[in-house]
Design an enzyme around this catalytic site. Structure first.
Site, PDB file in Angstrom:
ATOM      1  N   GLY A  61     -39.664 -15.173 -63.492  1.00  0.00           N
ATOM      2  CA  GLY A  61     -40.888 -14.677 -64.099  1.00  0.00           C
ATOM      3  C   GLY A  61     -41.017 -15.175 -65.530  1.00  0.00           C
ATOM      4  O   GLY A  61     -40.037 -15.601 -66.149  1.00  0.00           O
ATOM      5  N   CYS A  62     -42.237 -15.110 -66.054  1.00  0.00           N
ATOM      6  CA  CYS A  62     -42.491 -15.642 -67.392  1.00  0.00           C
ATOM      7  C   CYS A  62     -41.816 -14.793 -68.460  1.00  0.00           C
ATOM      8  O   CYS A  62     -41.088 -15.317 -69.315  1.00  0.00           O
ATOM      9  CB  CYS A  62     -43.990 -15.755 -67.633  1.00  0.00           C
ATOM     10  SG  CYS A  62     -44.927 -14.260 -67.240  1.00  0.00           S
ATOM     11  N   TYR A  63     -42.040 -13.481 -68.427  1.00  0.00           N
ATOM     12  CA  TYR A  63     -41.374 -12.623 -69.411  1.00  0.00           C
ATOM     13  C   TYR A  63     -39.851 -12.740 -69.300  1.00  0.00           C
ATOM     14  O   TYR A  63     -39.170 -12.913 -70.317  1.00  0.00           O
ATOM     15  CB  TYR A  63     -41.791 -11.161 -69.221  1.00  0.00           C
ATOM     16  CG  TYR A  63     -43.205 -10.821 -69.625  1.00  0.00           C
ATOM     17  CD1 TYR A  63     -43.642 -10.995 -70.934  1.00  0.00           C
ATOM     18  CD2 TYR A  63     -44.100 -10.278 -68.714  1.00  0.00           C
ATOM     19  CE1 TYR A  63     -44.936 -10.650 -71.312  1.00  0.00           C
ATOM     20  CE2 TYR A  63     -45.395  -9.933 -69.083  1.00  0.00           C
ATOM     21  CZ  TYR A  63     -45.818 -10.113 -70.381  1.00  0.00           C
ATOM     22  OH  TYR A  63     -47.087  -9.763 -70.760  1.00  0.00           O
ATOM     23  N   THR A 114     -38.015 -15.143 -68.391  1.00  0.00           N
ATOM     24  CA  THR A 114     -37.543 -16.418 -68.950  1.00  0.00           C
ATOM     25  C   THR A 114     -37.424 -16.326 -70.461  1.00  0.00           C
ATOM     26  O   THR A 114     -36.399 -16.696 -71.049  1.00  0.00           O
ATOM     27  CB  THR A 114     -38.510 -17.555 -68.556  1.00  0.00           C
ATOM     28  OG1 THR A 114     -38.483 -17.708 -67.136  1.00  0.00           O
ATOM     29  CG2 THR A 114     -38.115 -18.871 -69.209  1.00  0.00           C
ATOM     30  N   SER A 115     -38.484 -15.845 -71.099  1.00  0.00           N
ATOM     31  CA  SER A 115     -38.450 -15.779 -72.566  1.00  0.00           C
ATOM     32  C   SER A 115     -37.349 -14.845 -73.043  1.00  0.00           C
ATOM     33  O   SER A 115     -36.690 -15.107 -74.047  1.00  0.00           O
ATOM     34  CB  SER A 115     -39.812 -15.327 -73.113  1.00  0.00           C
ATOM     35  OG  SER A 115     -40.021 -13.941 -72.891  1.00  0.00           O
TER      36      SER A 115
END
Lengths: 345, 345, 345, 345
Positions: free
Chosen positions: B148-150, B152-153
């Site tokens: 997921g994007c969150y 990953t960060s």
């Protein structure tokens, strides 16, 4: 061995965009970057997006010329000419992204920019670098005047109609809108975020300096002296120009014929996309790319052609077109380094 | 011969971004695109930015699997698993950009997504595709769960600290902000322009579905069961995620030592940039690129480490990371097709 | 006869907002406006939105004091104190929108602002003007320190919890996001449109000057010395602040009890709206108004309270609160001139 | 006793804006709000900005008519006429913010809207409510057609020139740009945030339904049948319209004389501001207010007048003008409830 490119004024927006494009060019590389304001700093200190990608130290203009095969200048008008003199004297190729070599008549330059031509020989050498229109002249040139952003969108949008003589050249209204990068990196109240966001207005109404450049190209294409009403607007987006252009249709010619004329004219030009009937050009579809999207519309009630022409002001309107010109100067594939797919968002 | 890539759900935002990246990949090509809603239409009818670049007709999922060596799915959770079954059965490689294979425990999936695992064998095969952390596992895999994007960060921002055990894992506060593309192309009142522009607020406070994924990775890295407070916010920009993360420093360790730990950890990871002291990560410096920028900050007054981690949610947070995973699956250079220089504006 | 209000620094953003509000105040009027940079010009030359509504010529500070019953200063820190001295000496009322009188301890001012208190008597007179919390002290005052924008959003968001002692004061994380008007009208690269638009990042991480002001108020309310981690972010919108605040719940108290505590605390405060369960505060719902919207959320998994507090930084965070303070000083209705209905868009 | 105002379609954008304005009107109040989609809900559930300010339950149209002295309708075209019939039959006053009563000729309505006039008597009663131009007719009316947003900006911008006959009516080019609220609250891909942000293009080129309304007013004013080329654009801001208008100057008249003509024409019209020479109208200076700002420019090189006219599409272009009409119907001060100072940002 790669072509060594030097960028004078690399910390301006067009300069930074040249760096972005050159970093991915298969046959050229950034040999040197210069800046008056930031000399001695790393480019990535000024533009942290380049961290690890271009950490070159900003040098002075003379050191840059020495290191480069081709020099790009992105500097205020009046500054490029002297740099061109030095570069040309050393046998370098030269592309000016400013206004110094765009106008063929000195009197136009004097009237609109308030300056003079100190090097007439250079001005005779200079070729106006709009590749879709002046391909042949560019190929053999050493000194290129890279067109202005508004003139690029307008000339490409009107060229087929101008050459075919289908519009009354006395009726041309050019209503253009540009993203804020067009105003440059320099600070001003107009481009201060809270003054610019949720705002919109025209500026330099009927007195913008791109007017004589637009008129010179349209006159060349049509064979008639053209005078236009040109009104630019500041658009609250980072990038992109939309020019909405109006002209009275002269001849007895149908919309379908005009459309076919445009399609034929741009068939072999990979960076111009004439949109299918029913679609309207939108700047979002060309952002971060070298494309010019053109859509054609007809007001049957009043007999007018309406052309909408969109470019990314920083790519096709500046750095991308400069790379395209460099490619032609060196006999490379015209699109080398410009395989930029416009993102959907 | 190029790798044939098929994209199921190509008209979603992550799908469209995959197309953009694959069009410039030196060793892969778009073999097929599918869409339930737009089957039979050209992709460039839905996304006019692709006009002349990808005019492929959207087909159905079965035809797509047939034509492809590797299948990317960008579909709602619960849909990917069945497609994976078909693709894996035919010996294809498979990368799911959705949530179906991200969680190793079915009970977590059941609790947070309300679904079940129908194909346990596939779930055992699936590898969590965060290349900077799980490089080796990815290389030999056939089925990848793209993170997921969150997560990953957040995982990239905290990994060095988690592995070194310098933070009290009971104190982690993760305050994330995402651009609107994170909400997808589907229409909703929240993402209607006048409701979203000049607006800002958190959503799904302490109940976002990325929470168990974040906790699983942080637990794996730290060796302890980690529970976080995670609050995402909707940011009025198109792209990008900023995660501001807070944790109490446990050990007697100096800011300089923590910084060195991060620099060492990411020395060989080309897509993670640990910023120099004094700089702060900003999403604008990673937009349209596969970079993750991380900056480290210390609140000496309260003994906390503050990590700021930025990615482009559509590239490193979705399509770019999927390409990176594909490269590893095929033994290509990890960065093939990902030489994306982030633009300055 | 109306109260004569003078605004020192009327061409700054808070000054311009004061003019906007005073033009519609039933019992006060703009008596004079001053500006160092634009003295002699009309206010409507600097702010064309005021054309025909406030064409007053900008005068100097002494002339302004003479003409006014109450003086508002919106000037850089260190400048307000001297103006206060002159105004108070002439028996005028005084409201400083800057930082000069906000901190009760000179050592805090010295540490965070690098300045000194030259007029101890004035500092003893000064009352911290957060009406919902210090109503009584404000009523009898002559000199008001108008609170900072971030501290207003934070103090209102945490006051009930602080007074009731339900949070562990060592666990407070304050993650705030502010619109760009918070950075003022002065030009800077950070607030240049193309650098600020489609961008987001924190700044002055754990070292913003509002920190001691926040801590002083929270310490006063809780009775304990409070140290917070405070991280502000620059949000690409014109107006508004969202503070997302995290704290560990100490006592055995239910979400419903905490909610009731908040509702009771603010029952009679017309400018604070505690949102119903299930709703989340969003800055768009308070823009152009004096409201503070607060929503309460609970992370049962980690035992944390999450408070979201939204204000318009230019109204409740600056000019509106100053008017509210003026109303109290004069014994007017607290909401006079502040019947601002927040627009839906 | 206050005038009881009912708003049919209160959950649309124009309806919500009417509520905002009526809540501060000294002589009128919101008596009832209705909505087909949200009947039974509180208005503040749909628009949380109204929490505590207008928590009225949305009722049906018949109940609303019963409770109201004056009915405002903000509904799709074709719907207003039937509601008007009921309201007028009960002796109520009626203001339609839609298009049903704007065109005097049924054939125009049929051609552009594809509908018919079912109640000719009502159409004969209807007065076109542009107060600056048709003040007298409005005063005695019972049924008002509130003008469209684009036509308001255009008619006010051209009225003095049309009445004086200084422009060649065959040369009028009207290039308008509108904020996204103009497209309404209904969801569409075009107004989905990531599709609309950082985007710009014209739409309904030379075929927008406001064209006949514009032409009817300009024809009335000039005494000649006027055909215009009208091209609207979607601007990525919430509010505001800028119309840039071009026409060939016919008579031998100087810029100074044209300017004086405009100033005289609007001397007594409090909501129209003709800007001083050298200034350019910008939508940011009229947002959230009922003003129309007009600036005049001349292209001496081509003999054209360029008029820039700005309004807030939701105030002067919809709800504000409706209130202004209500004030005239009741013989109140024209500006009652409209003392809206445009904010500077």
């Amino acid at each position: 061995m790669k072509i060594k490119a030097g960028i004078v004024g690399a910390t301006g927006y067009a300069g930074a965009e040249l760096v972005r494009l050159l970093l991915n060019h298969p046959q050229a590389e950034v040999a040197a970057v210069s800046s008056v304001s930031y000399e001695g700093k790393k480019l990535s200190d000024v533009y942290p997006n380049f961290l690890g990608l271009c950490d070159d130290v900003l040098c002075d203009e003379d050191a840059l010329i020495e290191k480069s095969d081709i020099i790009f200048t992105s500097v205020p008008h009046g500054v490029g000419e002297a740099i061109a003199k030095k570069a040309i004297a050393k046998g370098k190729k030269f592309i000016d992204l400013g206004a110094d070599f765009r106008l063929s008549k000195e009197e136009d330059y004097r009237q609109w920019y308030g300056g003079e031509y100190h090097e007439p020989a250079l001005h005779r050498m200079a070729v106006y670098g709009l590749p879709e229109l002046f391909y042949k002249e560019i190929q053999g040139a050493q000194l290129i005047a890279n067109p202005g952003c508004y003139p690029t969108s307008i000339a490409l949008g009107l060229a087929p109609a101008m050459e075919a003589g289908v519009l009354d050249v006395n009726t041309l209204i050019l209503d253009s809108k540009s993203g804020v990068t067009g105003a440059g990196r320099g600070l001003s109240q107009t481009t201060h975020y809270p003054d610019c966001n949720e705002a919109f207005s025209p500026y330099k109404i009927a007195c913008h300096r791109h007017t004589p450049e637009i008129e010179e190209t349209l006159s060349t294409l049509s064979g008639f002296p053209v005078k236009v009403t040109f009104v630019p607007h500041l658009l609250p987006v980072n990038r992109g120009i939309v020019s909405t252009m109006y002209g009275k249709i002269l001849k007895n010619i149908s919309p379908a014929e005009i459309r076919k004329m445009y399609e034929d004219y741009y068939r072999d030009k990979r960076f111009v996309r004439v949109l299918p009937e029913g679609q309207t050009a939108n700047l979002k579809n060309v952002r971060y790319s070298n494309y010019c999207d053109i859509s054609l519309h007809f007001d049957a009630r009043t007999g007018r052609l309406i052309v909408v022409s969109c470019i990314d002001n920083m790519v096709k309107g500046a750095a991308g077109q400069a790379i395209q010109n460099m490619n032609l100067l060196y006999g490379l594939d015209e699109g080398a380094g410009l395989a930029l797919v416009p993102p959907a968002f």
